[in-house]
Design a protein around this motif. Structure first.
Motif, short mmCIF file in Angstrom:
data_model
loop_
_atom_site.label_atom_id
_atom_site.label_comp_id
_atom_site.label_asym_id
_atom_site.label_seq_id
_atom_site.Cartn_x
_atom_site.Cartn_y
_atom_site.Cartn_z
N VAL A 88 0.82 -1.21 0.00
CA VAL A 88 0.00 0.00 0.00
C VAL A 88 0.85 1.27 0.00
O VAL A 88 0.32 2.38 -0.13
N ALA A 89 2.15 1.13 0.16
CA ALA A 89 3.09 2.26 0.07
C ALA A 89 4.41 1.70 -0.47
O ALA A 89 4.76 0.55 -0.16
N PRO A 90 5.13 2.48 -1.28
CA PRO A 90 6.33 1.93 -1.96
C PRO A 90 7.37 1.41 -0.98
O PRO A 90 7.74 2.09 -0.02
N VAL A 91 7.83 0.20 -1.24
CA VAL A 91 8.91 -0.43 -0.46
C VAL A 91 9.82 -1.15 -1.45
O VAL A 91 9.33 -2.00 -2.22
N PRO A 92 11.12 -0.88 -1.46
CA PRO A 92 12.03 -1.61 -2.37
C PRO A 92 12.00 -3.11 -2.07
O PRO A 92 11.95 -3.51 -0.90
N HIS A 93 12.05 -3.90 -3.11
CA HIS A 93 11.93 -5.36 -2.93
C HIS A 93 13.08 -5.91 -2.10
O HIS A 93 12.90 -6.88 -1.32
N HIS A 94 14.27 -5.31 -2.20
CA HIS A 94 15.42 -5.88 -1.50
C HIS A 94 15.38 -5.65 0.00
O HIS A 94 16.18 -6.25 0.73
N VAL A 95 14.47 -4.81 0.48
CA VAL A 95 14.38 -4.59 1.93
C VAL A 95 13.27 -5.43 2.56
O VAL A 95 13.07 -5.38 3.77
N LEU A 96 12.55 -6.22 1.76
CA LEU A 96 11.50 -7.06 2.32
C LEU A 96 12.09 -8.17 3.16
O LEU A 96 13.16 -8.70 2.85
N PRO A 97 11.45 -8.51 4.28
CA PRO A 97 11.94 -9.63 5.10
C PRO A 97 11.90 -10.94 4.32
O PRO A 97 11.15 -11.09 3.35
N THR A 98 12.70 -11.91 4.76
CA THR A 98 12.87 -13.15 4.01
C THR A 98 11.56 -13.93 3.86
O THR A 98 11.36 -14.61 2.85
N GLU A 99 10.66 -13.83 4.85
CA GLU A 99 9.42 -14.59 4.74
C GLU A 99 8.44 -13.98 3.76
O GLU A 99 7.46 -14.63 3.36
N LEU A 100 8.68 -12.75 3.32
CA LEU A 100 7.77 -12.09 2.38
C LEU A 100 8.37 -12.01 0.97
O LEU A 100 7.61 -11.95 -0.01
N ALA A 101 9.67 -11.98 0.86
CA ALA A 101 10.31 -11.79 -0.45
C ALA A 101 9.87 -12.82 -1.49
O ALA A 101 9.66 -12.46 -2.67
N PRO A 102 9.70 -14.11 -1.16
CA PRO A 102 9.32 -15.09 -2.20
C PRO A 102 7.86 -15.01 -2.61
O PRO A 102 7.47 -15.63 -3.61
N LEU A 103 7.02 -14.30 -1.86
CA LEU A 103 5.58 -14.29 -2.12
C LEU A 103 5.22 -13.31 -3.23
O LEU A 103 5.91 -12.31 -3.45
#
Length: 277
Positions: A88-103
């Motif tokens: 719902v607000a811009p977040v760079p993909h590389h800063v996503l936590p490991t449990e969310l990055a593959p989703l």
């Protein structure tokens, strides 16, 4: 399906909007109405997560900084719950936590027809929960539990100077935390502590330093009278000086005329001489 909405307080408007979307799609959403704090509030949160079929995660910088949101999604993962991340607000993909990055993350930063279709497709993938694991994983602790302990200490009828300074430093660190909920709660407790009448001078000075350097400093009061339009331009100073000089000059002329002797009377005699008195 029963959907638990996990979001940061800054994203409350988006949470309410997506909650209505879920209702329109036939789901049964639930979201916390606000940060109440305390064990009873957290117990209800965990019970709702256990009873849900999926968690809708509203991804934003505030969400990633929220301690409560972190504990919610980790507990849901341990329970095997379906996670549906929506940005719902811009977040760079590389800063996503490991449990969310593959989703697969639904982009809802700019709501519109395309975003609505993507959200509806993601919501359609939610399946009934397969049941809870046995035994249940240990429940996570209450977020901000240290602040709850600080508040209990603040309720004591008297505090030594060292106790006051220790509490103030704990709250000062909380007021600078990344978690917006923690900052807000710490600032509120600092304000509450400032109303005590038994604060030592050094503690009071340190407390107000934290308040003035914090993010939630109250705006300065507006002056009692604020002009609604610019003041009318006055007469230039040079014109005023010339007017005063002219007035003084006229006054001097009048004064001289009044003090001057009256006009002499002259007459001639029989011999033709002119005499004046």
């Amino acid at each position: 399906m029963r959907v638990f909405i996990s979001y940061a307080q800054e994203d409350r408007v988006q949470a309410d909007h997506l909650k209505q979307r879920l209702l329109d799609l036939g789901h049964t959403p639930w979201s916390d109405s606000g940060l109440h704090g305390g064990q009873a509030w957290w117990d209800e949160i965990l019970d709702r997560i256990r009873g849900s079929d999926a968690l809708l995660l509203l991804i934003s910088p505030a969400f990633l900084a929220s301690q409560a949101c972190l504990l919610e999604r980790r507990y849901a993962s341990l329970l095997g719950k379906h996670l549906v991340p929506v940005m719902v607000a811009p977040v760079p993909h590389h800063v996503l936590p490991t449990e969310l990055a593959p989703l697969q993350i639904v982009d809802y930063v700019h709501p519109g027809e395309a975003a609505a279709y993507a959200f509806a497709r993601a919501a359609a993938t939610i399946q009934p929960s397969r049941g809870l694991p046995h035994p249940l994983p240990p429940p996570p602790p209450v977020p901000l539990s240290y602040l709850n302990g600080v508040r209990d200490r603040m309720g004591r009828p008297s505090l030594t100077m060292d106790e006051q300074l220790e509490i103030i430093e704990l709250l000062g660190r909380g007021a600078r935390a990344e978690d917006s909920e923690e900052r807000r709660a710490a600032h509120d407790l600092l304000q509450m502590l400032s109303r005590r009448t038994d604060l030592y001078e050094s503690a009071s000075r340190r407390l107000h330093e934290h308040l003035m350097s914090g993010q939630y400093v109250a705006p300065a009061p507006r002056p009692a009278h604020v002009p609604t339009s610019p003041p009318a331009k006055g007469t230039p100073t040079a014109v005023k000086v010339l007017a005063w000089i002219g007035a003084i000059f006229v006054a001097l002329i009048l004064l001289i005329w009044l003090l001057a002797p009256s006009e002499s009377q002259c007459f001639s005699d029989s011999l033709g001489y002119i005499w004046c008195s």
